[in-house]
Design a protein around this motif. Structure first.
Motif, short mmCIF file in Angstrom:
data_model
loop_
_atom_site.label_atom_id
_atom_site.label_comp_id
_atom_site.label_asym_id
_atom_site.label_seq_id
_atom_site.Cartn_x
_atom_site.Cartn_y
_atom_site.Cartn_z
N LEU A 1 -1.51 -0.98 -9.34
CA LEU A 1 -1.89 -2.06 -9.91
C LEU A 1 -2.78 -2.77 -10.83
O LEU A 1 -2.60 -3.76 -11.14
CB LEU A 1 -1.57 -3.58 -9.00
N ASP A 2 -4.23 -2.59 -10.71
CA ASP A 2 -5.12 -3.10 -10.42
C ASP A 2 -4.83 -3.16 -11.94
O ASP A 2 -5.85 -3.97 -13.35
CB ASP A 2 -6.77 -2.76 -10.13
N LEU B 1 6.42 -7.67 -7.54
CA LEU B 1 5.46 -6.55 -7.89
C LEU B 1 5.93 -5.18 -6.95
O LEU B 1 5.79 -4.52 -7.70
CB LEU B 1 4.08 -6.64 -6.90
N SER B 2 6.64 -5.00 -6.03
CA SER B 2 7.36 -3.53 -5.57
C SER B 2 8.31 -3.44 -6.09
O SER B 2 8.33 -1.95 -6.63
CB SER B 2 7.39 -3.61 -4.00
N ARG B 3 8.90 -3.56 -7.35
CA ARG B 3 9.90 -3.40 -7.85
C ARG B 3 9.61 -3.72 -9.50
O ARG B 3 9.99 -2.99 -10.24
CB ARG B 3 11.07 -3.90 -7.87
N ARG C 1 0.37 -0.96 0.13
CA ARG C 1 -0.49 -0.30 0.56
C ARG C 1 0.60 1.53 -0.20
O ARG C 1 0.11 2.52 -0.11
CB ARG C 1 -0.94 -0.23 1.33
N ASP C 2 2.16 1.04 0.43
CA ASP C 2 2.84 2.18 0.57
C ASP C 2 3.70 2.61 -0.66
O ASP C 2 4.85 3.38 -0.49
CB ASP C 2 3.37 2.08 1.63
N SER C 3 3.85 1.40 -1.38
CA SER C 3 4.85 1.28 -2.93
C SER C 3 3.98 2.82 -4.02
O SER C 3 2.48 2.56 -3.86
CB SER C 3 4.80 0.38 -3.20
N ALA C 4 5.16 3.33 -4.13
CA ALA C 4 4.34 4.22 -5.68
C ALA C 4 3.96 3.30 -6.92
O ALA C 4 3.52 4.12 -7.07
CB ALA C 4 6.10 4.78 -5.93
#
Length: 261
Positions: free
Chosen positions: A84-85, A243-245, A76-79
């Motif tokens: 994502l959706d 996903l974060s990257r 949730r805090d990732s840019a």
């Protein structure tokens, strides 16, 4: 007498435990109008205890939460979270399991395999996504396959081996025991993608993919499992880190010919 035996059976510890295990704990996403909701039972929650094996419901629930829940997602805090959706589609764990019901020994096996899972993508254009997450459970072990840039497959269909750019399609296989057959996974997903393109985009030129040319297999070095029960936990952490990257408009991940950095 029979009624008494039946009542006794219903009151036995085994029957009580079975009813408890199948009792719904919650639905996610919640609400009567929720689409493709996962029902997590009390028995599922028991699998969160140490030395227990995550099941389909827990993996499917977690992946949905990662992608859609602005309050609880670990991303949730990732840019990238807001995208994502739009950019990512996570398949149910039953998707790959269902495809495995069809053996791939003849040319006409591919349409039959696709038909088994056609409803999964009836309302989703997988080629409009940047990443497809395919959780795989086989032989009591979880791994994660990630299709990167499926929408670029047609543009790369004639590419020479060795082409390296930021949107090159590939299949990243993340396996905490290096147990699953990456080549078999690639073949099944590659043939499904070809058939999905043919069925969903009949007005487009045909998509013909060659093994390891247009859909390169990448099996990067990842943290490995040290027991036989936490592969589902590793799958979810792989998904979170990847996903974060890799998601969003400014990915920091780089997929090369052999690795993910």
């Amino acid at each position: 007498m029979a009624a008494a035996k039946s009542a006794a059976a219903r009151g036995s510890p085994w029957a009580i435990a079975t009813r408890r295990a199948s009792t719904p704990a919650f639905h996610y996403p919640p609400g009567r109008d929720a689409v493709d909701s996962v029902t997590v039972t009390r028995g599922d929650l028991d699998r969160l205890k140490p030395d227990e094996f995550l099941n389909d419901n827990l993996v499917n629930f977690a992946l949905k939460l990662f992608l859609k829940d602005a309050a609880q997602s670990p991303l949730r805090d990732s840019a990238c979270f807001g995208d994502l959706d739009r950019d990512v589609y996570a398949f149910s764990s039953q998707f790959y399991t269902k495809m495995q019901e069809q053996r791939l020994t003849r040319l006409d096996d591919t349409p039959q395999m696709h038909a088994l899972v056609a409803n999964w993508t009836r309302d989703i254009d997988v080629f409009a996504k940047r990443l497809l997450l395919v959780p795989i459970c086989e032989d009591l072990h979880w791994s994660l396959a990630v299709v990167c840039h499926p929408g670029e497959l047609l543009d790369h269909a004639g590419a020479r081996r060795g082409r390296d750019d930021a949107t090159r399609p590939c299949l990243v296989v993340l396996d905490s025991l290096r147990m699953h057959n990456a080549s078999a996974i690639e073949k099944r997903i590659r043939l499904w993608l070809q058939e999905e393109w043919r069925v969903r985009k009949p007005e487009k030129p045909p998509l013909v993919l060659t093994r390891q040319l247009q859909l390169k297999i990448i099996a990067p070095s990842v943290p490995l499992l040290r027991n036989d029960c936490d592969s589902g936990v590793f799958l979810l952490r792989y998904a979170q880190e990847f996903l974060s990257r890799a998601a969003g408009d400014a990915p920091t991940i780089r997929v090369t010919e052999r690795d993910v950095a």
